[in-house]
Design an enzyme around this catalytic site. Structure first.
Site, PDB file in Angstrom:
ATOM      1  N   HIS A 224      39.802  52.092  42.334  1.00 47.84           N
ATOM      2  CA  HIS A 224      40.748  51.169  42.956  1.00 47.84           C
ATOM      3  C   HIS A 224      41.622  51.980  43.898  1.00 47.84           C
ATOM      4  O   HIS A 224      42.120  53.047  43.542  1.00 47.84           O
ATOM      5  CB  HIS A 224      41.567  50.499  41.847  1.00 47.84           C
ATOM      6  CG  HIS A 224      42.909  50.017  42.247  1.00 47.84           C
ATOM      7  ND1 HIS A 224      43.095  49.089  43.242  1.00 47.84           N
ATOM      8  CD2 HIS A 224      44.149  50.321  41.778  1.00 47.84           C
ATOM      9  CE1 HIS A 224      44.389  48.850  43.356  1.00 47.84           C
ATOM     10  NE2 HIS A 224      45.048  49.580  42.500  1.00 47.84           N
ATOM     11  N   TYR A 255      49.156  45.037  46.504  1.00 45.57           N
ATOM     12  CA  TYR A 255      50.467  45.161  45.856  1.00 45.57           C
ATOM     13  C   TYR A 255      51.195  46.370  46.443  1.00 45.57           C
ATOM     14  O   TYR A 255      50.580  47.268  47.039  1.00 45.57           O
ATOM     15  CB  TYR A 255      50.344  45.266  44.333  1.00 45.57           C
ATOM     16  CG  TYR A 255      49.636  46.499  43.816  1.00 45.57           C
ATOM     17  CD1 TYR A 255      50.264  47.744  43.780  1.00 45.57           C
ATOM     18  CD2 TYR A 255      48.331  46.422  43.321  1.00 45.57           C
ATOM     19  CE1 TYR A 255      49.633  48.865  43.285  1.00 45.57           C
ATOM     20  CE2 TYR A 255      47.683  47.536  42.824  1.00 45.57           C
ATOM     21  CZ  TYR A 255      48.340  48.760  42.810  1.00 45.57           C
ATOM     22  OH  TYR A 255      47.704  49.883  42.330  1.00 45.57           O
ATOM     23  N   ASP A 541      38.479  27.978  11.831  1.00 43.81           N
ATOM     24  CA  ASP A 541      38.158  26.811  11.022  1.00 43.81           C
ATOM     25  C   ASP A 541      36.645  26.635  11.078  1.00 43.81           C
ATOM     26  O   ASP A 541      36.017  26.814  12.118  1.00 43.81           O
ATOM     27  CB  ASP A 541      38.906  25.562  11.485  1.00 43.81           C
ATOM     28  CG  ASP A 541      38.521  25.101  12.875  1.00 43.81           C
ATOM     29  OD1 ASP A 541      38.054  25.936  13.693  1.00 43.81           O
ATOM     30  OD2 ASP A 541      38.698  23.916  13.175  1.00 43.81           O
TER      31      ASP A 541
END
Length: 812
Positions: A224, A255, A541
């Site tokens: 990256h 960013y 469940d």
């Protein structure tokens, strides 16, 4: 020394956090080894830019990040802080992204973290470098900021060392030693270290270390890009490292963070650059450090062009340095946490970024010391969650690279995964294609959401169209199929349901010790029951059908149930558990005319007296042998019909030929989900998870405290009288205001809970949303609001179930 002997492999931000947290809980016989020097060992931590954005669609991931922020804010090294809490700002440059920021604002509000939406002007006030003409708005989280990762490692090493933990730098792990199915130690280039527990926190080297213990870790290191500018004239004189919020421009995969009078730029818009753990250089071989590869300037060119557009003052600066830094990616973007299925005592804490590191350290410490994690729901992160096909090298590489590409994309909750597909197809697949099935993926299975062949069913029906976002991966056919199920009869492909077979002379006692209900009943009984952890939290469940004295079939939720059963098998070999899903298939035949379809096809008695509700029997449907269980997740008369995969298509054809003259339909998952919510049936992993107990979740009826001992019973006896929240049914009158899940619920201006499952109820004519709410607000008639993007949707607490509360349709 207190506690067992523990070796942690990797002294990066995760290993250091675990050493700190586990020693704080009293275990001091801990040794941490790393092949590099301390505290900058050369892994991803050593080059990480440190941006901590807490917003995530996952409640668990947000909570792991929140704890990391809180802990790092409390740490320093000789007065130097480990966290710069400058806030986090995400900006939108398109209307679609602005809408997405409203959705993200909903998540972070639902998870209880302060945030606020900003106008374009307010974005510029927060970050003056931003081009006012380019942005439409933003999302600010004041508690986000910059983690000083290497400092945080050093701070946590110091704390752990003071408690007796040993840290060994420059120790390369050569092997994980084991005997009789459990770890005995670690072999390094400087000798052996005995251990009762080994925890792999090796980051990008994780697959290599895990392989030493026979474990296939679905993780890919990908490069990256991170670049640093030189001085920017507009920032001249800035003496503090960071004063502006960390910034995300997700429309362009970018960013940004301050670094005195320059900025750091991170970029995800380039091609995926995967590497294997074996290709990573050692610390001494690497030019800079092992996790840093050579910067490829040509890949960064679009990022620099876009940066100068969003932050115009950077036109007066240059990119002075850059790296292609390695980070870990997984197939579903969640960490890999937990113990090996095959080698006891070998644990992993992998694919953890700085953002979640301290939270993971705490979670793992609790899990190791207490036997369960009490602070976080880790079902999304358990390393044993994967199906076998999800561990194949081809699958892992394809999905990990796709996740890199999509890291900042706007993803719809139902958006199907990409290649490789299809992977798993039921025996009905060819017939479903003939009927124009629209397929989504479930655990690798191609599962129809609706059938285009049913388009004519829509005519003359009232099927409201939801809002644009909810209308993605939706068709009015969904509503028609749901209504038709309640009117006539429908066939549903239930093959994706996990099926386990439990056999042996000890099977009944084994299941009794793991479940909350009495399951060792007469042959032919089917029981809805729960699996609990030791703290009373719901692990799953399941339905348990007793098909013979020593033979049970369990309808489970996924591979974690298989893992749970396997871990608790008695050592004497009296019980065997196996996954029979791949070799079997299932059709749900449900609706008021279901008996008229089935009974003429068999000599067995399928009357109400012949097979009562929640009973099972073996039978022939035409020439096909089936196991029929009389239960229904949609709230209608009918059966789950199981057979072997080789006879699945014959079963489908036999039932379809009988159902079609009666007006029967084939129906997809969209209709199924609507019908199950009308009936109030819970979905594990969505409506209830490890953090909830049965009484909160509305499934206390499945708990029989008067039976013998079972895991979680003692804890449950304490929790029963202390219910503070409830899973609650809400209805929405506006047919367009369909929500999808994870939205915040408001009482006035106060966020009080969050939505789990939601759908439109096509036979009750209302929107349905289940939500976790404080018990005092879970009273029928209470008026609330659901936050949906930039809207507040009126909702009312309702009695449940919304459909057939007397159960007459199921039991008829």
């Amino acid at each position: 020394m207190a506690g067992p002997r523990v070796v942690i492999i990797g002294a990066g931000v995760v290993g250091a956090a675990l050493a700190d947290e586990i020693s704080a809980r009293g275990w001091t016989g801990v040794t941490v080894v790393d092949q590099g020097p301390l505290p900058a060992t050369g892994g991803s931590t050593s080059h990480a830019p440190g941006l901590v954005f807490q917003t995530n669609s996952s409640k668990t991931m947000t909570e792991l990040a929140r704890y990391t922020v809180e802990k790092f804010c409390s740490l320093d090294v000789d007065g130097k802080p480990c966290f710069l809490q400058v806030g986090g700002l995400e900006v939108a440059t398109t209307p679609e992204r602005l809408a997405e920021l409203h959705r993200r604002h909903g998540w972070i509000t639902a998870w209880g973290i302060e945030s606020r939406l900003l106008s374009a002007d307010e974005c510029v006030e927060q970050h003056p470098l931003v081009n006012r003409d380019k942005v439409l708005g933003g999302l600010l989280v004041p508690t986000d900021g910059l983690a000083k990762a290497v400092l945080a490692v050093e701070a946590q090493i110091r704390r752990a060392t003071e408690r007796g933990v040993t840290f060994l730098a420059r120790h390369e792990v050569l092997d994980v030693q084991q005997a009789d199915g459990r770890v005995t130690g670690v072999l390094t280039d400087q000798g052996e270290i005995p251990a009762d527990i080994v925890v792999c926190c090796a980051g990008i080297w994780g697959p290599k270390i895990a392989r030493m213990a026979g474990m296939n870790l679905p993780l890919t290191p990908l490069a990256h890009q991170l670049a640093w500018t030189g001085p920017i004239p507009a920032l001249a004189g800035q003496t503090e490292e960071a004063v502006r919020p960390i910034l995300r421009h997700q429309d362009a995969d970018l960013y940004y963070r301050d670094r005195f009078d320059g900025i750091g730029i991170g970029y995800y818009g380039h091609r995926p650059m995967p590497i294997t753990a074996d290709e990573i250089l050692s610390f001494d071989e690497a030019e800079t450090m092992p996790s840093v590869l050579k910067f490829t300037e040509e890949d960064f060119e679009p990022a620099w062009t876009e940066t100068q557009s969003l932050l115009p003052s950077t036109k007066e600066a240059k990119v002075e340095e850059g790296i292609n830094g390695l980070f870990s990616f997984t197939t579903d973007n969640y960490p890999l946490l937990g113990e090996s299925q095959d080698v006891k005592g070998f644990w992993v804490a992998e694919a953890v970024w700085v953002t979640h590191s301290a939270g993971v350290g705490r979670a793992m410490a609790e899990w190791l010391v207490d036997g369960y994690c009490s602070s976080f729901d880790l079902h999304e992160c358990d390393v044993n969650r994967f199906e076998p096909h999800q561990l194949s090298p081809e699958y892992v590489l394809a999905r990990d690279c796709q996740n890199f590409v999509e890291v900042y994309d706007i993803l719809h909750p139902l958006q199907p995964s990409g290649k490789p597909r299809p992977i798993r197809t039921s025996p009905f697949h060819a017939r479903q294609q003939e009927h124009g099935a629209f397929f989504l993926e479930a655990n690798g299975w191609e599962r129809p959401q609706w059938y285009e062949a049913n388009a004519s069913l829509v005519e003359g029906r009232s099927i409201p169209t939801p809002n644009d976002w909810a209308a993605q991966y939706w068709s009015p056919i969904v509503g028609a199929e749901a209504q038709a199920t309640r009117e006539t009869v429908a066939m549903y492909d239930m093959t994706a349901l996990k099926r386990l077979e439990v056999t042996g002379p000890g099977a009944a006692d084994f299941l009794e010790g793991l479940t909350t209900s009495k399951v060792a009943k007469s042959v032919g009984s089917v029981t809805y029951t729960l699996l609990l952890d030791h703290d009373g939290g719901i692990r799953s469940d399941v339905t348990v059908a007793r098909l013979a004295r020593d033979l049970f079939q369990v309808g489970a939720n996924g591979n974690l149930d298989l893992d749970w059963f396997t871990r608790h098998l008695p050592a004497d070999g009296t019980v065997q558990v196996r996954d029979i899903t791949p070799g079997t298939c299932c059709i749900g035949l449900w609706g008021p005319l279901a008996r008229k379809v089935l009974q003429p096809l068999t000599d067995e008695d399928f009357s109400n007296d012949g097979l009562k509700y929640f009973r099972a029997k073996r039978a022939y449907i035409g020439s096909v042998p089936v196991t029929a269980m009389r239960l229904s997740y949609v709230g209608e008369l009918g059966w789950e019909l199981y057979t072997t995969a080789d006879q699945g298509q014959k079963l489908w054809d036999t039932l379809w030929e009988a159902a079609r003259p009666l007006g029967g339909v084939i129906a997809g998952r969209g209709a199924f989900n609507s019908l199950r919510l009308e009936k109030g049936y819970r979905s594990f992993g969505t409506d209830m998870t490890y953090e909830h107990d049965p009484y909160e979740a509305g499934v206390g009826f499945a708990v029989k405290l008067d039976k013998g001992e079972f895991i979680g019973k003692a804890a449950l006896e304490l929790r029963k009288e202390n219910v503070r929240r409830r899973l609650t049914c809400l209805t929405i009158d506006d047919p367009q205001s369909v929500v999808l899940g994870k939205e915040p619920v408001f009482d006035g201006e106060r966020a009080v809970g969050y939505v789990t499952s939601a759908a439109y109820g096509y036979t009750i004519g209302k929107g349905i949303a289940y939500a976790w709410l404080p018990v005092e607000l879970a009273t029928p008639g209470t008026a609330l609001h659901i936050g949906y993007f930039d809207q507040r949707i009126e909702a009312v607490v309702a009695e449940e179930p919304l459909f057939d509360p007397t159960m007459s349709r199921l039991r008829g």
